[in-house]
Write an enzyme that holds these catalytic residues in place. Structure first.
Site, short mmCIF file in Angstrom:
data_model
loop_
_atom_site.label_atom_id
_atom_site.label_comp_id
_atom_site.label_asym_id
_atom_site.label_seq_id
_atom_site.Cartn_x
_atom_site.Cartn_y
_atom_site.Cartn_z
N HIS A 16 48.98 151.94 8.34
CA HIS A 16 49.79 152.49 8.08
C HIS A 16 49.12 151.92 6.67
CE1 HIS A 16 51.69 155.90 9.32
NE2 HIS A 16 51.24 155.28 10.82
N ASP A 116 54.05 156.21 1.82
CA ASP A 116 53.59 156.84 3.13
C ASP A 116 54.34 157.91 3.94
OD1 ASP A 116 51.99 155.28 5.73
OD2 ASP A 116 54.14 156.42 6.51
N ALA A 340 38.48 141.83 17.93
CA ALA A 340 37.67 141.82 18.07
C ALA A 340 36.96 142.53 16.60
CB ALA A 340 36.38 142.56 19.53
N GLN A 342 36.07 144.60 14.82
CA GLN A 342 35.58 146.17 14.75
C GLN A 342 34.60 146.91 13.95
OE1 GLN A 342 38.22 148.93 16.98
NE2 GLN A 342 37.60 150.41 15.03
N HIS A 357 40.53 155.17 20.71
CA HIS A 357 42.10 156.18 21.08
C HIS A 357 42.21 157.43 20.13
CE1 HIS A 357 42.48 153.12 18.37
NE2 HIS A 357 43.75 153.62 18.15
N TRP A 360 43.05 157.01 12.91
CA TRP A 360 43.20 157.61 11.74
C TRP A 360 41.68 156.64 11.18
CZ3 TRP A 360 40.67 162.29 11.08
CH2 TRP A 360 40.44 162.39 9.99
N ASN A 361 41.85 155.50 11.05
CA ASN A 361 42.07 154.16 11.08
C ASN A 361 39.90 153.62 11.60
OD1 ASN A 361 43.20 153.55 8.47
ND2 ASN A 361 44.73 152.18 9.53
N SER A 362 40.40 153.53 13.30
CA SER A 362 39.24 153.62 14.02
C SER A 362 38.16 154.67 13.86
CB SER A 362 39.73 153.51 15.62
OG SER A 362 40.28 152.16 16.02
N ASP A 381 48.78 160.75 15.93
CA ASP A 381 48.24 162.32 16.00
C ASP A 381 47.06 162.52 16.40
OD1 ASP A 381 47.34 159.73 14.61
OD2 ASP A 381 46.60 160.75 12.85
#
Length: 464
Positions: A16, A116, A340, A342, A357, A360-362, A381
């Site tokens: 977040h 947030d 890692a 990413q 998974h 949202w960031n990924s 979410d």
């Protein structure tokens, strides 16, 4: 003329806080002055931002509000035990009074408060000091609308039913999506089951209601080519408030760690594989796979014969792979216990798919890199994000039905992995490349996110 003063309230969870701090950097670069609320243990996360914008951004540090149900010294969600997340939200709201006192003592008034969505208490605070309250969503518009909808409507399973696959419809959201009961936020399921302490449960729900009742608008880390359906007109579940879509907010930078040590070795190892042939597997910082789930995933990776990198994230030390697994996949598979790089991995030419998974960031990192996804949602979410990616955007394929406790059939998962590595994945790969180009255009001058960000800044300037 002095720049407008904006108060920013991040929620102390890395997924977040980081995107909100990325937004702060963008606002600072456009001439706003920003005060960011933090606590002592979370202050280091602000260091790069403060160093980059010393004249425009400052940290305002408060002691973390103690709570009898939380361990002493806990200041971010990484240390939360099972079931403690709602209590953490409730405890963090204890900052309301000291933050309110601080804002009233400032010689230059705060004209806007960006907080947030788990900090809904900041919205009535903004109203009380005569400022505009803006809700920041680190999730997509669909995800944040569904979350606010369930707490607004108090959706329930049929009386006397314990069917976790009961379908919940969202008629006020374009397309009228529906999700199974088990796919809704676990925090909401526990709230409706009476499993949360009453004071905690009501505080969590009130946070979402404040976002709807007292806010001036929402700003979301998304972009129109991905979620235009939910941005065409104001949504009832977001109280018909304006939504500024300003993402992806994260700048593309290959982490320094990708250029040295073990990470550099990993990148060099990837250099030996053909373009798009490697599957990258990672479930973020919060999900810890149970031994049966980890065993099923390991067996699927072994049986699929696809090259892979499996990064176990922050909880990697607790994941146990079957005995002999790493020796049997040596040469075509790597297991990374811990973090890692990413962003760098997703940008490597050899990486062709991402088992994720759907946090949202990924999700946005994969979208920006043009890497298609195998969706394995766990909680929060993530089921809504998976639906968006698979059924709406067409940049993902379902790996399995998902859930923290769900153990997939290793043979079926191996078949999915093998299929997408072949011709069956061609259309999804092509769409992922197209969406990456649209994401890049969105944040450049003339793009939709660039325009929304400029528009947001202009609206804040008018508040003076």
């Amino acid at each position: 003329m002095e720049a407008p003063h904006v108060l920013v309230v991040p929620f102390p969870a890395r997924g977040h806080a980081v995107p909100l701090l990325d937004l702060v950097a963008l606002l600072a670069a456009r001439g706003l002055r920003l005060s960011v609320v933090t606590t002592p243990a979370n202050l280091p996360l602000l260091s790069p931002l403060l160093a980059a914008h010393p004249a425009a951004v400052r940290a305002v540090t408060f002691p973390f509000p103690s709570h009898p149900s939380l361990p002493a010294g806990l200041e971010n969600t990484k240390g939360c035990g099972p079931g403690q997340f709602p209590t953490f939200i409730h405890a963090f709201a204890g900052l309301r009074e000291p933050v309110l006192a601080w804002t009233r003592a400032q010689p230059d008034p705060v004209v806007a408060v960006v907080a947030d969505f788990f900090c809904g208490w900041a919205q009535p605070l903004a109203r009380e000091i005569g400022a505009a309250g803006i809700v920041f969503s680190p999730s997509g518009v669909l995800g944040v609308a569904v979350m606010h909808s369930i707490f607004r409507r108090l959706v329930r399973r049929p009386e006397g039913s314990d069917d976790d696959r009961f379908s919940v419809a969202f008629p006020a959201i374009p397309g009228e999506p529906s999700f199974q009961w088990r796919e809704l936020m676990m925090m909401y399921q526990n709230y409706m089951a009476g499993a949360l302490e009453e004071k905690v449960g009501e505080a969590v729900r009130q946070n979402f209601l404040w976002n709807q009742q007292d806010s001036w608008g929402f700003v979301s880390n998304t972009f129109r080519a991905l979620e235009g359906t939910y941005l065409e007109q104001p949504l009832e579940d977001l109280a018909f408030r304006r939504v500024w879509a300003v993402g992806p907010v994260a700048p593309y930078t290959v982490a320094a760690g990708a250029r040295g040590g073990e990470a550099a070795d990993l990148m060099a190892w990837l250099d030996g594989f053909p373009e798009g042939s490697v599957v990258y597997v990672c479930f973020g910082s919060q999900a810890l796979l149970t031994p049966p789930v980890a065993a099923a995933l390991a067996e699927a990776l072994e049986r699929s014969a696809v090259p892979f990198v499996w990064a176990m994230g922050g909880g990697g030390g607790g994941v146990v792979v079957p005995e002999g697994f790493e020796a049997r996949v040596a040469g075509r598979g790597r297991v990374v216990r811990g973090w890692a790089p990413q962003v760098a991995l997703l940008r490597h030419a050899a990486v062709g798919w991402f088992v994720t998974h759907c946090g949202w960031n990924s999700t946005l990192e994969a979208v920006a890199a043009g890497v298609p996804m195998l969706a394995w949602p766990m909680t929060g979410d993530q089921f809504f994000d998976a639906w968006l990616l698979v059924d709406e955007a067409g940049v993902a394929v379902r790996a399995c039905e998902g859930g923290i406790a769900f153990v997939p059939d290793a043979g079926e998962l191996a078949s999915v992995l093998a299929d997408v590595a072949g011709e069956k994945g061609r259309g999804v790969r092509a769409r992922a490349k197209e969406l990456a180009e649209e994401a890049a255009r969105a944040v450049k001058e003339g793009g939709s996110s660039y325009a929304d960000l400029e528009g947001l800044v202009q609206e804040i300037r008018k508040l003076r």
